[in-house]
Scaffold this motif. Structure first.
Motif, PDB file in Angstrom:
ATOM      1  N   THR A   1      48.958  41.010  39.963  1.00 19.10           N
ATOM      2  CA  THR A   1      48.500  42.025  40.905  1.00 19.10           C
ATOM      3  C   THR A   1      47.039  42.401  40.687  1.00 19.10           C
ATOM      4  O   THR A   1      46.258  42.482  41.650  1.00 19.10           O
ATOM      5  CB  THR A   1      49.390  43.272  40.808  1.00 19.10           C
ATOM      6  OG1 THR A   1      50.734  42.900  41.087  1.00 19.10           O
ATOM      7  CG2 THR A   1      48.953  44.331  41.816  1.00 19.10           C
ATOM      8  N   GLU A   2      46.659  42.650  39.454  1.00 15.03           N
ATOM      9  CA  GLU A   2      45.275  43.073  39.206  1.00 15.03           C
ATOM     10  C   GLU A   2      44.273  41.990  39.594  1.00 15.03           C
ATOM     11  O   GLU A   2      43.207  42.281  40.164  1.00 15.03           O
ATOM     12  CB  GLU A   2      45.107  43.469  37.744  1.00 15.03           C
ATOM     13  CG  GLU A   2      45.859  44.742  37.386  1.00 15.03           C
ATOM     14  CD  GLU A   2      45.563  45.220  35.980  1.00 15.03           C
ATOM     15  OE1 GLU A   2      44.376  45.496  35.702  1.00 15.03           O
ATOM     16  OE2 GLU A   2      46.493  45.322  35.179  1.00 15.03           O
ATOM     17  N   GLU A   3      44.625  40.740  39.334  1.00 13.46           N
ATOM     18  CA  GLU A   3      43.737  39.643  39.743  1.00 13.46           C
ATOM     19  C   GLU A   3      43.713  39.547  41.273  1.00 13.46           C
ATOM     20  O   GLU A   3      42.666  39.281  41.869  1.00 13.46           O
ATOM     21  CB  GLU A   3      44.205  38.325  39.127  1.00 13.46           C
ATOM     22  CG  GLU A   3      43.352  37.117  39.488  1.00 13.46           C
ATOM     23  CD  GLU A   3      41.897  37.239  39.039  1.00 13.46           C
ATOM     24  OE1 GLU A   3      41.053  36.507  39.591  1.00 13.46           O
ATOM     25  OE2 GLU A   3      41.595  38.059  38.142  1.00 13.46           O
ATOM     26  N   GLY A   4      44.876  39.778  41.896  1.00 12.90           N
ATOM     27  CA  GLY A   4      44.930  39.769  43.354  1.00 12.90           C
ATOM     28  C   GLY A   4      44.031  40.831  43.964  1.00 12.90           C
ATOM     29  O   GLY A   4      43.372  40.600  44.988  1.00 12.90           O
ATOM     30  N   VAL A   5      43.967  41.988  43.322  1.00 10.99           N
ATOM     31  CA  VAL A   5      43.094  43.061  43.810  1.00 10.99           C
ATOM     32  C   VAL A   5      41.631  42.651  43.681  1.00 10.99           C
ATOM     33  O   VAL A   5      40.828  42.876  44.596  1.00 10.99           O
ATOM     34  CB  VAL A   5      43.364  44.380  43.048  1.00 10.99           C
ATOM     35  CG1 VAL A   5      42.349  45.441  43.472  1.00 10.99           C
ATOM     36  CG2 VAL A   5      44.781  44.871  43.289  1.00 10.99           C
ATOM     37  N   ARG A   6      41.286  42.038  42.564  1.00  9.03           N
ATOM     38  CA  ARG A   6      39.892  41.633  42.366  1.00  9.03           C
ATOM     39  C   ARG A   6      39.482  40.581  43.395  1.00  9.03           C
ATOM     40  O   ARG A   6      38.372  40.631  43.942  1.00  9.03           O
ATOM     41  CB  ARG A   6      39.703  41.103  40.940  1.00  9.03           C
ATOM     42  CG  ARG A   6      39.635  42.215  39.890  1.00  9.03           C
ATOM     43  CD  ARG A   6      39.197  41.660  38.545  1.00  9.03           C
ATOM     44  NE  ARG A   6      40.286  40.950  37.892  1.00  9.03           N
ATOM     45  CZ  ARG A   6      41.189  41.512  37.081  1.00  9.03           C
ATOM     46  NH1 ARG A   6      41.120  42.824  36.833  1.00  9.03           N
ATOM     47  NH2 ARG A   6      42.129  40.795  36.524  1.00  9.03           N
ATOM     48  N   ILE A   7      40.392  39.650  43.678  1.00  4.39           N
ATOM     49  CA  ILE A   7      40.089  38.620  44.676  1.00  4.39           C
ATOM     50  C   ILE A   7      39.954  39.251  46.060  1.00  4.39           C
ATOM     51  O   ILE A   7      39.030  38.941  46.820  1.00  4.39           O
ATOM     52  CB  ILE A   7      41.183  37.532  44.680  1.00  4.39           C
ATOM     53  CG1 ILE A   7      41.175  36.779  43.340  1.00  4.39           C
ATOM     54  CG2 ILE A   7      40.989  36.569  45.845  1.00  4.39           C
ATOM     55  CD1 ILE A   7      42.354  35.840  43.152  1.00  4.39           C
ATOM     56  N   ALA A   8      40.873  40.160  46.374  1.00  8.50           N
ATOM     57  CA  ALA A   8      40.819  40.844  47.674  1.00  8.50           C
ATOM     58  C   ALA A   8      39.523  41.633  47.814  1.00  8.50           C
ATOM     59  O   ALA A   8      38.895  41.639  48.884  1.00  8.50           O
ATOM     60  CB  ALA A   8      42.027  41.761  47.828  1.00  8.50           C
ATOM     61  N   ALA A   9      39.123  42.291  46.726  1.00  5.93           N
ATOM     62  CA  ALA A   9      37.888  43.071  46.767  1.00  5.93           C
ATOM     63  C   ALA A   9      36.687  42.170  47.039  1.00  5.93           C
ATOM     64  O   ALA A   9      35.785  42.520  47.826  1.00  5.93           O
ATOM     65  CB  ALA A   9      37.707  43.826  45.448  1.00  5.93           C
ATOM     66  N   ARG A  10      36.667  41.021  46.409  1.00  2.69           N
ATOM     67  CA  ARG A  10      35.548  40.091  46.617  1.00  2.69           C
ATOM     68  C   ARG A  10      35.496  39.617  48.071  1.00  2.69           C
ATOM     69  O   ARG A  10      34.426  39.596  48.704  1.00  2.69           O
ATOM     70  CB  ARG A  10      35.694  38.892  45.669  1.00  2.69           C
ATOM     71  CG  ARG A  10      34.538  37.912  45.737  1.00  2.69           C
ATOM     72  CD  ARG A  10      34.541  36.944  44.565  1.00  2.69           C
ATOM     73  NE  ARG A  10      35.707  36.090  44.528  1.00  2.69           N
ATOM     74  CZ  ARG A  10      36.658  36.158  43.587  1.00  2.69           C
ATOM     75  NH1 ARG A  10      36.588  37.049  42.608  1.00  2.69           N
ATOM     76  NH2 ARG A  10      37.677  35.329  43.619  1.00  2.69           N
ATOM     77  N   VAL A  11      36.648  39.267  48.622  1.00  4.62           N
ATOM     78  CA  VAL A  11      36.700  38.789  50.005  1.00  4.62           C
ATOM     79  C   VAL A  11      36.331  39.909  50.976  1.00  4.62           C
ATOM     80  O   VAL A  11      35.559  39.703  51.931  1.00  4.62           O
ATOM     81  CB  VAL A  11      38.092  38.225  50.330  1.00  4.62           C
ATOM     82  CG1 VAL A  11      38.197  37.868  51.812  1.00  4.62           C
ATOM     83  CG2 VAL A  11      38.382  36.986  49.464  1.00  4.62           C
ATOM     84  N   LEU A  12      36.855  41.107  50.742  1.00  7.26           N
ATOM     85  CA  LEU A  12      36.566  42.241  51.633  1.00  7.26           C
ATOM     86  C   LEU A  12      35.086  42.616  51.590  1.00  7.26           C
ATOM     87  O   LEU A  12      34.492  42.975  52.619  1.00  7.26           O
ATOM     88  CB  LEU A  12      37.430  43.440  51.255  1.00  7.26           C
ATOM     89  CG  LEU A  12      38.924  43.320  51.599  1.00  7.26           C
ATOM     90  CD1 LEU A  12      39.718  44.442  50.950  1.00  7.26           C
ATOM     91  CD2 LEU A  12      39.121  43.327  53.113  1.00  7.26           C
TER      92      LEU A  12
END
Length: 454
Positions: free
Chosen positions: A230-241
């Motif tokens: 989950t935490e890595e998913g958030v970091r990836i989402a943040a980068r894309v957003l």
């Protein structure tokens, strides 16, 4: 299968007997909830609109008679007295959205006895199911304390029609949207949805999945971030957003795990990336209890999506409701069965600001500073006004909720406000009971047998 045959068999057998005995005088039936479900401080009246649709269209056709005969294993001609029977009675009811309590009539039907009897099952089905789901959804709105709540229940409700009702009832009590496309289009409810874990799994990685989803949807997007870590998913989402620069409206969704802890860590990651406007949506087995816990803990969650537990009212999935004869041919009647005693006569419920409701006889004068809850909504088998929108019911719900004591609104251990009975209703009840007791073979529950009240 028609709505006419969507009934319990004993409704048919009783109605047929009434017709053969020429018992067609006006009867009054009262539909009420005996006791609130555990953990409920109030109920939200719902289901009236679909009940009135049913009554307005009610007519026993040849095909219905044939189905009744088939179910009873009897010749069709034995059931022909029912042919052509329609509903031409009066209905007085509590409008949808009003808060109600145990013992208060949600609806009273006045019609020739066979008609009033035949519609019992369908009316109970509609009012009970919708009232219990609306009441559960209302508690989610209370628990969210001003944060948006969205309906995700369709895939777990007991059929598509129940899912449509759940979406409407959520909107009625203040939900911000629904994932149910049919409900959104048909009822004018905002549609809301994100993506599934299967979508993420279909790509080689989360970043590829997020970017592909964004290419297909040019507006604000919501990324599901807990498929893997989950935490890595958030970091990836943040980068894309951050790359997308879509502006307000974008979000990430957390669907499992320790939602409080994960939301705090996700918020920190998003803020550090300069994405303070990106919201956090939480889902995954939530109802008012889970939402209340997260809100009280101060979890930085902006939107709550509730589904299974709310759409089926999991902790209190039914109402102890009844539809009982209270008057026949001008004579009040009552039932005396142990723990199921009913109150006789046509009734009204008076609501008083800051005081308990009063259940009274319909002909009683309005108490000072009170308003009647039961309104005439059908006369001669026709609606007295046009079909109401769920937004009308939402306004009534908000009005009543504002006046409800805090103790009744509590999520845990709420304290309902039980209604009082008028002195006139108490006198009539005592009089009818005494009359029953004085008869030969006294103690028979008159209303349950359908016999004359003379």
């Amino acid at each position: 299968m028609s709505d006419v045959t969507t009934t319990d068999l004993y409704e048919v057998t009783m109605a047929l007997s009434y017709l053969r005995e020429d018992m067609r005088a006006p009867a009054i039936f009262s539909l009420f909830v005996r006791d609130l479900p555990p953990g409920r401080g109030f109920l939200v009246a719902a289901g009236l609109e679909s009940a009135l649709d049913f009554l307005a269209d009610y007519r026993v056709e040849r095909e219905d008679v044939e189905e009744f005969a088939d179910a009873l294993h009897r010749p069709v001609q034995d059931l022909e007295p029912l042919l052509g029977l329609s509903f031409d009675g009066e209905v007085r009811a509590v409008p949808e959205g009003r808060l109600v309590f145990a013992g208060e009539p949600l609806l009273e039907v006045t019609a020739p006895l066979p008609q009033a009897q035949l519609v019992e099952t369908y009316l109970l089905n509609q009012l009970c199911h919708q009232t219990v789901v609306a009441s559960k959804a209302a508690r989610c709105v209370l628990a969210a304390a001003g944060r948006p709540v969205v309906d995700f229940s369709l895939r777990r409700t007991h059929g598509p029609w129940a899912g449509l009702q759940a979406a409407r009832l959520g909107a009625l009590v203040g939900f911000a949207g629904t994932s149910n496309v049919a409900a959104a289009v048909a009822l004018g409810i905002p549609a809301s949805g994100t993506m599934a874990h299967s979508y993420i799994e279909a790509f080689s990685g989360e970043e590829e999945a997020f970017r592909a989803f964004a290419r297909a949807h040019p507006g604000p997007v919501t990324f599901l971030v807990d498929t893997y870590d989950t935490e890595e998913g958030v970091r990836i989402a943040a980068r894309v957003l951050a790359d997308l620069r879509r502006g307000p409206g974008c979000a990430i969704r957390l669907d499992s795990g320790d939602l409080e802890a994960l939301a705090r860590r996700a918020r920190a990651v998003l803020d550090a990336a300069g994405l303070a406007e990106v919201r956090i949506v939480a889902s995954g087995g939530l109802d008012e209890y889970g939402v209340d816990r997260l809100v009280r803990a101060g979890a930085p969650i902006d939107v709550y999506a509730v589904g299974t537990r709310v759409g089926v009212a999991a902790d209190a999935p039914f109402l102890d409701a009844a539809y009982k004869l209270v008057e026949y041919d001008g004579h009040p009647v009552m039932k005396l069965s142990s723990a199921k005693v009913t109150a006789p006569g046509r009734k009204q419920v008076f609501r008083r600001a800051g005081r308990p409701d009063v259940i009274a006889l319909a002909e009683e004068d309005l108490p000072e500073s009170a308003r009647p809850l039961l309104r005439t909504v059908m006369r001669g088998g026709r609606r007295t006004c046009s079909r109401k929108h769920w937004r009308d019911a939402r306004r009534r719900f908000q009005e009543d909720l504002a006046d409800l004591p805090v103790s009744a609104r509590r999520i845990h251990d709420p304290e309902p406000v039980p209604p009082e009975r008028s002195a006139a209703l108490e006198r009539l009840t005592a009089s009818v009971r005494a009359d029953i007791d004085a008869r030969p073979g006294s103690g028979r529950p008159v209303a349950s047998t359908g016999t004359h009240a003379r």
